[in-house]
Design an enzyme around this catalytic site. Structure first.
Site, PDB file in Angstrom:
ATOM      1  N   ASN A 289     -10.242   5.256   1.437  1.00  0.00           N
ATOM      2  CA  ASN A 289      -9.530   4.960   0.058  1.00  0.00           C
ATOM      3  C   ASN A 289      -9.736   6.027  -0.964  1.00  0.00           C
ATOM      4  OD1 ASN A 289      -7.560   2.665   0.381  1.00  0.00           O
ATOM      5  ND2 ASN A 289      -9.278   1.439   0.602  1.00  0.00           N
TER       6      ASN A 289
ATOM      7  N   GLU B 248       0.851  -1.370  -0.061  1.00  0.00           N
ATOM      8  CA  GLU B 248      -0.162   0.043   0.050  1.00  0.00           C
ATOM      9  C   GLU B 248       0.658   1.327  -0.113  1.00  0.00           C
ATOM     10  OE1 GLU B 248      -2.612   1.520  -0.488  1.00  0.00           O
ATOM     11  OE2 GLU B 248      -4.347   0.235   0.162  1.00  0.00           O
TER      12      GLU B 248
ATOM     13  N   ASP C 137     -10.137   0.937  -4.498  1.00  0.00           N
ATOM     14  CA  ASP C 137      -8.948   1.024  -3.292  1.00  0.00           C
ATOM     15  C   ASP C 137      -8.258   2.555  -3.737  1.00  0.00           C
ATOM     16  OD1 ASP C 137      -6.709   0.461  -1.700  1.00  0.00           O
ATOM     17  OD2 ASP C 137      -7.631  -1.539  -1.675  1.00  0.00           O
TER      18      ASP C 137
END
Length: 295
Positions: free
Chosen positions: A148, A18, A199
């Site tokens: 997100n 991430e 995301d």
């Protein structure tokens, strides 16, 4: 769904890759394996990758200057010395709440950081999105499960975000000088009936929104008006976040994850958790430096 040429930047199988960032001046990309408390540093041209072990989970990094970075972690915002890796707490983040950790974030063109929090086990409505600028921290929105897709228009007059659990990509007008909202969020795209979850995201030089679709193995591209105009295949089922890299910001780095996959799922998805660079025939913008200190 279209295919784009890609290379593997790092074959390390991240548990939860991430938070990618990129510094053009040094051709250096950064990203995290949140759950494994690891930060990665890579020279994009040479493909040389280093790992830095961290004392806690972290999810976002931004340049302050040549010597320091700001890192968002499970318990606060830290200043990191590049040379030594030493972390010094600058500001606690939800210090009275040990249920949450940091998640998605991005720096606004003015230098303000938007950073999301979420439950460590994705507890419903446990998260929030915060604004941090020149020493001041404000909560923008609460009751979010998985924040997100935090991203900004090139001029900084529009912000985007999503609660992945809810599936509604939000748009909100901003003050370009501060990165603070000037109106209420509205729905730009309704993803609730589609496969996968929205995301992380980044906006390119034309204002198009590039969003990683967790669980569907792809990147979706949306116009500022909310029309999906492209879908690019990713060779791992759980892409998490894109960032533009390279001297011309004309390639796209994408992190991925294996969180929640059993051994059979991993075997069926052999590139799970790896980090890729795509040629998507688009151009991004340099990420601004964060401004964490009162002037």
């Amino acid at each position: 769904m279209e295919d784009a040429p890609y290379e593997i930047l790092s074959p390390h199988a991240c548990h939860l890759g991430e938070g990618p960032a990129y510094e053009g001046a040094t051709d250096t990309a950064w990203w995290f394996d949140i759950l494994e408390k690891t930060m990665f540093e890579a020279k994009v041209a040479s493909r040389v990758v280093k790992k830095h072990l961290l004392p806690t989970m972290a999810s976002e990094v931004a340049a302050i200057d040549e010597e320091r970075q700001l890192v968002a972690t499970a318990d606060g915002l830290y200043v990191r010395e590049r040379a030594s890796g030493r972390l010094e707490l600058l500001r606690k983040l939800e210090e009275d709440n040990d249920v949450t950790r940091s998640n998605d974030g991005r720096v606004h063109p003015c230098g303000a950081l938007w950073i999301g929090t979420m439950g460590r086990n994705a507890e419903t409505s446990a998260g929030s999105i915060y604004w941090f600028f020149r020493g001041e921290l404000r909560k923008l929105w609460g009751n979010i499960t998985i924040p997100n897709a935090i991203a900004f228009s090139p001029k900084g007059d529009v912000g985007y975000f999503v609660d992945t659990r809810e599936g509604l990509l939000k748009r909100v007008t901003l003050d370009p000088a501060s990165g603070l909202p000037t109106g209420e969020p509205t729905t730009l795209y309704d993803h609730r009936r589609e496969d996968g979850g929205m995301d992380g995201a980044v906006v390119d030089a034309e204002g198009l929104i590039w969003n990683a679709r967790w669980g569907a193995g792809c990147l979706d591209v949306y116009t500022p008006e909310g029309e999906r105009v492209r879908t690019v295949r990713v060779p791992a089922s759980r892409p998490t976040c894109p960032i533009f890299v390279g001297p011309a910001f004309d390639r796209l780095l994408v992190t991925t994850a294996s969180e929640g996959m059993d051994e059979d799922a991993k075997a069926a998805d052999p590139l799970h958790g790896q980090t890729f660079i795509f040629n998507v025939k688009a151009r991004g913008l340099a990420e601004p430096r964060v401004k964490p200190f009162a002037s």
